[in-house]
Write an enzyme that holds these catalytic residues in place. Structure first.
Site, short mmCIF file in Angstrom:
data_model
loop_
_atom_site.label_atom_id
_atom_site.label_comp_id
_atom_site.label_asym_id
_atom_site.label_seq_id
_atom_site.Cartn_x
_atom_site.Cartn_y
_atom_site.Cartn_z
CD GLU A 41 18.41 -1.32 14.21
OE1 GLU A 41 19.07 -1.41 13.02
OE2 GLU A 41 18.87 -1.07 15.09
CG ASN A 42 18.08 -4.14 16.87
OD1 ASN A 42 17.64 -3.18 17.11
ND2 ASN A 42 19.36 -4.55 16.58
CG ASN A 69 22.62 0.37 12.35
OD1 ASN A 69 21.45 0.68 12.81
ND2 ASN A 69 23.47 -0.53 12.98
CG HIS A 70 21.52 -4.27 12.68
ND1 HIS A 70 22.99 -4.14 12.43
CD2 HIS A 70 21.73 -3.60 14.00
CE1 HIS A 70 23.61 -3.99 13.54
NE2 HIS A 70 22.91 -3.40 14.50
CG HIS A 176 21.36 3.28 16.26
ND1 HIS A 176 21.57 2.03 15.50
CD2 HIS A 176 22.32 3.85 16.64
CE1 HIS A 176 22.67 2.12 15.42
NE2 HIS A 176 23.49 2.87 16.23
CG HIS A 178 18.95 -0.79 21.36
ND1 HIS A 178 19.15 -2.24 21.18
CD2 HIS A 178 18.54 -0.23 19.98
CE1 HIS A 178 19.01 -2.20 19.84
NE2 HIS A 178 18.69 -1.42 19.12
FE LIG Z 1 18.58 -1.11 17.14
FE LIG Z 2 20.30 0.58 14.78
#
Ligand SMILES: [Fe+2]
Ligand SMILES: [Fe+2]
Length: 259
Positions: A41-42, A69-70, A176, A178
């Protein structure tokens, strides 16, 4: 089914530094695992993912990419989420949002079902994860192994999901925050569990982004562009070994700095 099935799960890959770590460390780690699942997601510039980074993660050896979420940050990934079965977004998003929340991959006759969920606290989700997961489980019913990526902010939601699924799935892994947690273990019913796997990105930053920028925002309360850090990249992952259907024998943490 083989005597042992090994599943490597890689925590949120953050930006260029995270992808570089994977290029350096994944070829060797890939040899130790039957399946590789990575949270992406990142992957694009620290926030979201585009088809370019997704293709790179798949090329490097990921069998499945999970998100969070991203997910929808970059518009060009929206149609990709519909077309590419190996990338999934949280199952408990709205049905109208692009993509799917479960997938099944197969290697050497063994099937792995993967479910992605989003926490409901401090994150946007359409249904409580502990309710939505019942329906998601039906989509992967009968798979030899099942892994759940619970992308959530608060520890209690992840711990509760671990207990709820204990004995039903091979592994529940949290993502999420990290930051890797030290609570990895196999629960009594045979489900491997960790509250957060951590991230694959620059430890010299603030959860992967340049620390000067994070500090400045926190000290001034003024908005600023965030860029991913390149300083001190690490791989954060867990390796789950299974000795039977939907049951873990062992979970170990892999925290490794890039060479
Ligand atoms: Fe993340
Ligand atoms: Fe996240």
């Amino acid at each position: 089914m083989p005597a042992i099935t090994a599943i490597l799960f890689i925590g949120d890959v953050v930006g260029r530094a995270g992808r570089r770590v994977l290029r350096e460390l994944l070829p060797e780690l890939r040899e130790t695992a039957d399946f590789v699942v990575a949270n992406g997601e990142n992957a694009a510039g620290g926030i979201g993912i585009t088809p370019k980074e997704a293709d790179e993660l798949l090329r490097l050896g990921a069998d499945v990419i999970t998100l969070g979420n991203h997910t929808y940050r970059h518009r060009e990934v929206w149609p990709y989420l519909e077309d590419e079965k190996r990338i999934i977004r949280p199952y408990n998003f709205l049905r109208t949002q692009p993509g799917r929340g479960t997938t099944i991959v197969e290697r050497d006759g063994v099937t792995l079902g993967v479910i992605n969920l989003s926490g409901a606290v401090h994150l946007q989700s359409a249904a409580p994860p502990l309710v939505a997961v019942d329906e998601a489980l039906r989509e992967v019913a009968g798979c030899d192994q099942i892994l759940v990526d619970m992308h959530a902010e608060v520890t209690s939601e992840k711990v509760a999901l671990g207990w709820y699924l204990d004995g039903k799935v091979t592994a529940v892994v949290g993502t999420h925050t990290h930051v890797p947690t030290a609570d990895y273990r196999v629960l009594p019913g045979g489900t491997a569990y960790i509250t957060d796997v951590g991230m694959t990105g620059a430890r010299g930053g603030v959860i992967g982004m340049k620390r000067e920028q994070s500090i400045a925002v926190m000290r001034t309360h003024m908005p600023m562009r965030y860029e991913p850090s390149d300083e001190d990249p690490w791989l954060n992952a867990v390796l789950i070994r299974s000795d039977g259907p939907r049951r873990a024998a062992e979970i170990s943490q892999i925290l490794r700095s890039a060479p």
